[in-house]
Design a protein around this motif. Structure first.
Motif, PDB file in Angstrom:
ATOM      1  N   ALA A  21       0.870  -1.324   0.004  1.00 13.65           N
ATOM      2  CA  ALA A  21       0.108  -0.082  -0.132  1.00 13.65           C
ATOM      3  C   ALA A  21       0.782   1.226   0.134  1.00 13.65           C
ATOM      4  O   ALA A  21       1.871   1.207   0.375  1.00 13.65           O
ATOM      5  N   LEU A  22       0.287   2.295  -0.507  1.00 14.58           N
ATOM      6  CA  LEU A  22       0.805   3.526  -0.521  1.00 14.58           C
ATOM      7  C   LEU A  22       0.099   4.560   0.112  1.00 14.58           C
ATOM      8  O   LEU A  22      -1.076   4.722  -0.126  1.00 14.58           O
ATOM      9  N   ALA A  23       0.759   5.666   0.877  1.00 12.65           N
ATOM     10  CA  ALA A  23       0.038   6.696   1.351  1.00 12.65           C
ATOM     11  C   ALA A  23      -0.386   7.773   0.083  1.00 12.65           C
ATOM     12  O   ALA A  23       0.541   7.742  -0.719  1.00 12.65           O
ATOM     13  N   ALA A  24      -1.390   8.620   0.473  1.00 11.94           N
ATOM     14  CA  ALA A  24      -1.686   9.576  -0.377  1.00 11.94           C
ATOM     15  C   ALA A  24      -0.241  10.215  -0.717  1.00 11.94           C
ATOM     16  O   ALA A  24       0.330  10.779   0.326  1.00 11.94           O
ATOM     17  N   LEU A  44       1.044  -3.952 -12.856  1.00 10.55           N
ATOM     18  CA  LEU A  44       0.589  -3.036 -11.590  1.00 10.55           C
ATOM     19  C   LEU A  44      -0.880  -2.948 -11.667  1.00 10.55           C
ATOM     20  O   LEU A  44      -1.638  -2.677 -12.694  1.00 10.55           O
ATOM     21  N   VAL A  45      -1.531  -3.748 -10.515  1.00  5.98           N
ATOM     22  CA  VAL A  45      -3.095  -3.723 -10.246  1.00  5.98           C
ATOM     23  C   VAL A  45      -3.432  -3.053  -9.037  1.00  5.98           C
ATOM     24  O   VAL A  45      -2.914  -3.222  -7.971  1.00  5.98           O
ATOM     25  N   GLY A  46      -4.231  -1.715  -9.120  1.00  8.21           N
ATOM     26  CA  GLY A  46      -4.502  -0.917  -8.084  1.00  8.21           C
ATOM     27  C   GLY A  46      -5.757  -1.675  -7.455  1.00  8.21           C
ATOM     28  O   GLY A  46      -6.563  -2.278  -8.027  1.00  8.21           O
ATOM     29  N   LEU A  47      -5.698  -1.751  -6.111  1.00  7.73           N
ATOM     30  CA  LEU A  47      -6.650  -2.497  -5.544  1.00  7.73           C
ATOM     31  C   LEU A  47      -7.783  -1.936  -4.637  1.00  7.73           C
ATOM     32  O   LEU A  47      -8.492  -2.255  -4.073  1.00  7.73           O
ATOM     33  N   ALA A  98      -3.727   3.896  -1.026  1.00  4.48           N
ATOM     34  CA  ALA A  98      -3.968   3.043  -1.982  1.00  4.48           C
ATOM     35  C   ALA A  98      -3.263   1.608  -1.967  1.00  4.48           C
ATOM     36  O   ALA A  98      -2.333   1.499  -1.726  1.00  4.48           O
ATOM     37  N   GLY A  99      -4.043   0.533  -2.262  1.00  7.98           N
ATOM     38  CA  GLY A  99      -3.355  -0.711  -2.171  1.00  7.98           C
ATOM     39  C   GLY A  99      -3.106  -1.067  -3.643  1.00  7.98           C
ATOM     40  O   GLY A  99      -3.728  -0.553  -4.238  1.00  7.98           O
ATOM     41  N   TYR A 100      -2.211  -1.962  -3.723  1.00 10.86           N
ATOM     42  CA  TYR A 100      -1.869  -2.368  -4.936  1.00 10.86           C
ATOM     43  C   TYR A 100      -1.319  -3.714  -5.098  1.00 10.86           C
ATOM     44  O   TYR A 100      -0.767  -4.382  -3.997  1.00 10.86           O
ATOM     45  N   LEU A 101      -1.067  -4.590  -6.263  1.00 14.10           N
ATOM     46  CA  LEU A 101      -0.338  -5.570  -6.429  1.00 14.10           C
ATOM     47  C   LEU A 101       0.546  -5.364  -7.659  1.00 14.10           C
ATOM     48  O   LEU A 101       0.038  -5.267  -8.656  1.00 14.10           O
ATOM     49  N   LEU A 102       2.001  -5.706  -7.142  1.00 14.73           N
ATOM     50  CA  LEU A 102       2.848  -5.618  -8.243  1.00 14.73           C
ATOM     51  C   LEU A 102       3.168  -7.252  -8.667  1.00 14.73           C
ATOM     52  O   LEU A 102       3.368  -8.090  -7.917  1.00 14.73           O
ATOM     53  N   LEU A 103       3.099  -7.419 -10.039  1.00 13.67           N
ATOM     54  CA  LEU A 103       3.191  -8.617 -10.682  1.00 13.67           C
ATOM     55  C   LEU A 103       4.409  -8.723 -11.671  1.00 13.67           C
ATOM     56  O   LEU A 103       4.586  -7.771 -12.553  1.00 13.67           O
ATOM     57  N   THR A 104       5.345  -9.665 -11.465  1.00 13.82           N
ATOM     58  CA  THR A 104       6.427  -9.527 -12.473  1.00 13.82           C
ATOM     59  C   THR A 104       6.727 -11.210 -12.757  1.00 13.82           C
ATOM     60  O   THR A 104       6.083 -11.973 -12.258  1.00 13.82           O
ATOM     61  N   ASN A 105       7.405 -11.260 -14.073  1.00 11.99           N
ATOM     62  CA  ASN A 105       7.580 -12.716 -14.499  1.00 11.99           C
ATOM     63  C   ASN A 105       9.128 -12.957 -14.161  1.00 11.99           C
ATOM     64  O   ASN A 105       9.828 -12.372 -13.557  1.00 11.99           O
TER      65      ASN A 105
END
Length: 105
Positions: A21-24, A44-47, A98-105
């Motif tokens: 998550a990131l602060a404003a 990057l998926v915003g949650l 805001a929460g997020y999901l960072l995806l990499t291969n």
């Protein structure tokens, strides 16, 4: 050392993800090793409904993917020319955390 990690060549392929998550108004930089001539995908998926920005740079600071809003998701796909460390910057320009999901291969 970091040179030894990169010299071993690409690890077995597979997706990896990290929730955070990131602060404003906040931002974070992730540093990842990527391998030359191996396609890379960084998603990057915003949650939580707030659009986040994704930017990717190589070890010299050259921009690979310009800021792209994850509203709700964005993808940076490229093939590095050589082994190296890449900076993945995620920024929250919004006025709410805001929460997020960072995806990499």
């Amino acid at each position: 050392t970091s040179e030894e990690l990169l010299a071993d060549g690409p690890p077995p392929r597979g997706a990896s993800g990290q929730r955070a998550a990131l602060a404003a108004g906040g931002s974070v930089v992730w540093t990842l090793p990527l391998y030359g001539q191996s396609p890379a995908e960084i998603g990057l998926v915003g949650l939580s409904g707030t659009a986040l920005d994704l930017r990717v740079r190589d070890a010299e600071g050259a921009e690979i993917c310009a800021p792209a809003p994850a509203d709700p998701a964005t993808l940076c796909a490229f093939t590095p020319a050589r082994n190296g460390w890449f900076q993945i910057e995620i920024a929250n320009p919004g006025d709410a955390a805001a929460g997020y999901l960072l995806l990499t291969n």
